[in-house]
Write a protein that holds these residues in place. Sequence first.
Motif, PDB file in Angstrom:
ATOM      1  N   LEU A  72       3.883  -9.050   9.386  1.00 36.54           N
ATOM      2  CA  LEU A  72       3.230  -8.160   8.428  1.00 36.54           C
ATOM      3  C   LEU A  72       2.649  -6.930   9.111  1.00 36.54           C
ATOM      4  N   LEU A  73       2.015  -7.132  10.271  1.00 34.37           N
ATOM      5  CA  LEU A  73       1.422  -5.996  10.984  1.00 34.37           C
ATOM      6  C   LEU A  73       2.505  -5.021  11.440  1.00 34.37           C
ATOM      7  N   LEU A  74       3.636  -5.556  11.890  1.00 37.71           N
ATOM      8  CA  LEU A  74       4.739  -4.701  12.311  1.00 37.71           C
ATOM      9  C   LEU A  74       5.304  -3.920  11.126  1.00 37.71           C
ATOM     10  N   ILE A  75       5.433  -4.570   9.977  1.00 38.38           N
ATOM     11  CA  ILE A  75       5.945  -3.883   8.787  1.00 38.38           C
ATOM     12  C   ILE A  75       5.010  -2.754   8.375  1.00 38.38           C
ATOM     13  N   VAL A  76       3.703  -3.024   8.353  1.00 33.79           N
ATOM     14  CA  VAL A  76       2.743  -1.988   7.976  1.00 33.79           C
ATOM     15  C   VAL A  76       2.788  -0.820   8.956  1.00 33.79           C
ATOM     16  N   ALA A  77       2.895  -1.120  10.249  1.00 31.83           N
ATOM     17  CA  ALA A  77       2.961  -0.058  11.257  1.00 31.83           C
ATOM     18  C   ALA A  77       4.220   0.791  11.067  1.00 31.83           C
ATOM     19  N   LEU A  78       5.359   0.150  10.811  1.00 30.42           N
ATOM     20  CA  LEU A  78       6.604   0.895  10.600  1.00 30.42           C
ATOM     21  C   LEU A  78       6.533   1.749   9.338  1.00 30.42           C
ATOM     22  N   LEU A  79       5.966   1.186   8.275  1.00 25.60           N
ATOM     23  CA  LEU A  79       5.825   1.958   7.043  1.00 25.60           C
ATOM     24  C   LEU A  79       4.861   3.124   7.215  1.00 25.60           C
ATOM     25  N   ALA A  80       3.808   2.915   8.023  1.00 22.74           N
ATOM     26  CA  ALA A  80       2.878   4.008   8.303  1.00 22.74           C
ATOM     27  C   ALA A  80       3.588   5.145   9.025  1.00 22.74           C
ATOM     28  N   ALA A  81       4.437   4.803  10.000  1.00 19.99           N
ATOM     29  CA  ALA A  81       5.190   5.829  10.727  1.00 19.99           C
ATOM     30  C   ALA A  81       6.167   6.546   9.798  1.00 19.99           C
ATOM     31  N   TYR A  82       6.798   5.798   8.900  1.00 20.84           N
ATOM     32  CA  TYR A  82       7.751   6.421   7.979  1.00 20.84           C
ATOM     33  C   TYR A  82       7.048   7.336   6.984  1.00 20.84           C
ATOM     34  N   SER A  83       5.893   6.919   6.486  1.00 22.53           N
ATOM     35  CA  SER A  83       5.169   7.779   5.542  1.00 22.53           C
ATOM     36  C   SER A  83       4.673   9.049   6.228  1.00 22.53           C
ATOM     37  N   ASN A 383     -14.335  -8.231   1.695  1.00 20.78           N
ATOM     38  CA  ASN A 383     -14.258  -7.674   0.350  1.00 20.78           C
ATOM     39  C   ASN A 383     -14.067  -6.162   0.386  1.00 20.78           C
ATOM     40  N   VAL A 384     -14.738  -5.505   1.341  1.00 19.09           N
ATOM     41  CA  VAL A 384     -14.556  -4.058   1.510  1.00 19.09           C
ATOM     42  C   VAL A 384     -13.127  -3.768   1.931  1.00 19.09           C
ATOM     43  N   PHE A 385     -12.656  -4.485   2.961  1.00 20.06           N
ATOM     44  CA  PHE A 385     -11.282  -4.293   3.426  1.00 20.06           C
ATOM     45  C   PHE A 385     -10.285  -4.581   2.317  1.00 20.06           C
ATOM     46  N   GLY A 386     -10.538  -5.639   1.541  1.00 15.39           N
ATOM     47  CA  GLY A 386      -9.594  -6.043   0.502  1.00 15.39           C
ATOM     48  C   GLY A 386      -9.485  -5.042  -0.626  1.00 15.39           C
ATOM     49  N   VAL A 387     -10.626  -4.647  -1.199  1.00 14.65           N
ATOM     50  CA  VAL A 387     -10.602  -3.740  -2.348  1.00 14.65           C
ATOM     51  C   VAL A 387     -10.155  -2.342  -1.942  1.00 14.65           C
ATOM     52  N   VAL A 388     -10.772  -1.798  -0.890  1.00  9.87           N
ATOM     53  CA  VAL A 388     -10.411  -0.444  -0.452  1.00  9.87           C
ATOM     54  C   VAL A 388      -8.977  -0.416   0.081  1.00  9.87           C
ATOM     55  N   GLY A 389      -8.595  -1.455   0.829  1.00 12.18           N
ATOM     56  CA  GLY A 389      -7.247  -1.490   1.382  1.00 12.18           C
ATOM     57  C   GLY A 389      -6.172  -1.607   0.327  1.00 12.18           C
ATOM     58  N   SER A 390      -6.421  -2.371  -0.737  1.00 12.23           N
ATOM     59  CA  SER A 390      -5.401  -2.572  -1.762  1.00 12.23           C
ATOM     60  C   SER A 390      -5.343  -1.429  -2.764  1.00 12.23           C
ATOM     61  N   THR A 391      -6.326  -0.549  -2.769  1.00 12.63           N
ATOM     62  CA  THR A 391      -6.345   0.571  -3.719  1.00 12.63           C
ATOM     63  C   THR A 391      -6.134   1.904  -3.000  1.00 12.63           C
ATOM     64  N   THR A 392      -7.194   2.456  -2.447  1.00 13.24           N
ATOM     65  CA  THR A 392      -7.102   3.804  -1.885  1.00 13.24           C
ATOM     66  C   THR A 392      -6.255   3.848  -0.620  1.00 13.24           C
ATOM     67  N   SER A 393      -6.407   2.851   0.261  1.00 13.45           N
ATOM     68  CA  SER A 393      -5.608   2.860   1.492  1.00 13.45           C
ATOM     69  C   SER A 393      -4.129   2.756   1.171  1.00 13.45           C
ATOM     70  N   THR A 394      -3.776   1.901   0.225  1.00  7.35           N
ATOM     71  CA  THR A 394      -2.374   1.758  -0.167  1.00  7.35           C
ATOM     72  C   THR A 394      -1.838   3.052  -0.776  1.00  7.35           C
ATOM     73  N   CYS A 395      -2.669   3.736  -1.560  1.00  3.85           N
ATOM     74  CA  CYS A 395      -2.240   5.002  -2.156  1.00  3.85           C
ATOM     75  C   CYS A 395      -1.983   6.051  -1.076  1.00  3.85           C
ATOM     76  N   LEU A 396      -2.931   6.211  -0.150  1.00  3.03           N
ATOM     77  CA  LEU A 396      -2.804   7.246   0.881  1.00  3.03           C
ATOM     78  C   LEU A 396      -1.710   6.906   1.888  1.00  3.03           C
ATOM     79  N   LEU A 397      -1.480   5.623   2.105  1.00  2.00           N
ATOM     80  CA  LEU A 397      -0.519   5.190   3.116  1.00  2.00           C
ATOM     81  C   LEU A 397       0.907   5.106   2.572  1.00  2.00           C
ATOM     82  N   PHE A 398       1.067   4.618   1.349  1.00  3.94           N
ATOM     83  CA  PHE A 398       2.395   4.361   0.795  1.00  3.94           C
ATOM     84  C   PHE A 398       2.702   5.189  -0.456  1.00  3.94           C
ATOM     85  N   VAL A 399       1.820   5.113  -1.456  1.00  6.51           N
ATOM     86  CA  VAL A 399       2.140   5.637  -2.787  1.00  6.51           C
ATOM     87  C   VAL A 399       2.256   7.157  -2.785  1.00  6.51           C
TER      88      VAL A 399
END
Length: 447
Positions: A72-83, A383-399
């Motif tokens: 999972l960490l490798l996938i996120v890192a690769l997707l971060a580089a691609y974005s 809880n901070v990591f979960g909520v912020v990571g699944s919403t704003t971080s996901t938007c800025l990183l992927f969406v």
Amino acid sequence: MLAGGSSINTEYGPCLSAEQEESAPLLGNRQRTSGASFGLSVFNLMNAIMGSGILGLSYAMASTGVIGFSILLLIVALLAAYSIHLLLRMCIQSAVTSYEDLGMSAFGSIGKILVACTILIQNIGAMSSYLFIIKSELPSAVAGFLSGDHSGSWYLDGRILLIITCVCVVLPLALLPKIGFLGYTSSLSFFFMVYFAIVIVIKKWSIPCPLPLNHTIEYLQVSNNSECKPKLFEFSRESAFALPTMAFSFLCHTSVLPIYCELKSPSKSRMQNVANLGIVLSFIIYFISALFGYLTFYDKVDSELLQGYSKYLPSDVLVITVRLFILLAVLLTVPLIHFPARKAFIMMVFSSRPFSYARHILVTLALNIIIVLLAIYVPDIRNVFGVVGSTTSTCLLFVFPGLFYAKLSTEPYCSLQKLGACGLLVLGICIGACSLTLITVNWAYNE
């Protein structure tokens, strides 16, 4: 964290156009005599990547297993580089200087406000996670310098210490109209993270397994129920927090364009190499600290890793220094994050009005109150990591990278890049929606 001391050099235009990219080496030799070197740019990007998320990755490994976490960490890192690759292509096409400007180019003022609102929420979540560290670690740091039993004393109450620290340190620094000097000192926080990872590796052999029952390694009785065998794959309700924590940990995209624009002899391929190397080195540090933190505590690992060392090695010199360094990194970083958060809010609400010191003070005070209340009343940093990571971080990183590229690019939809952008968009929406749903279900189950 923000890129330490980075500033935007706009002497010859903020970014290169598509035609200028071909002559980037010539521009670097004949015109641009200043700018950040390749190595300094890598350092700035790593400083932007690494933050409080490093404290939650061991818990993420415990909830997904060693191999599951690694994949999972490798996938996120690769997707971060691609974005980042998509962001750089859009930067060249539209000559923008910031993430907000990309939103403006794609969807007008609505897109700019959407990005600014997302960055504001992301920064509030990041500052709250840093203040949570102050609340949880500062009492242990104070107790490390005291002898005897001081339990119940006000100066060991994390909430009181948090309020005092914010009023006396964070708020005055955040109120300054310019705080550029902290941009340089915050670079120390990167070295603090590296030191943190080194100490985690060293202390793997200082805490026995099974863990002592009374939280001190001198006590002979140990828990018979603790398992000392790492799990390769694991899936439980807690696994829902893993991907958002990783997304939170790799988010640096709001700093990519400013770093690119000040890079010496800038070109897309050169900046992509900066991003790739920064992500690879951050991945290594993240993985080492997560692995050895997990192999120290196994299923007993805390959602905030340092809390485990505070229990079992309360007087250890290395642990005390790590705790102090992390606290210092927090104090240097929180005021810096106030600036883009305040800028985003003022841009959304008071964009047409001139600068006002009264507004500057009121917005800063309101932001400080919000993040203090969140740090006090949120019971767990996951809880901070979960909520912020699944919403704003996901938007800025992927969406957003996928959405903006699909909108701005003139390539046909059947092209490889546009298909990849659409895939990144869909994947980001799925990751965010699924993670937030599972986290909500987990909360409901616990209640």
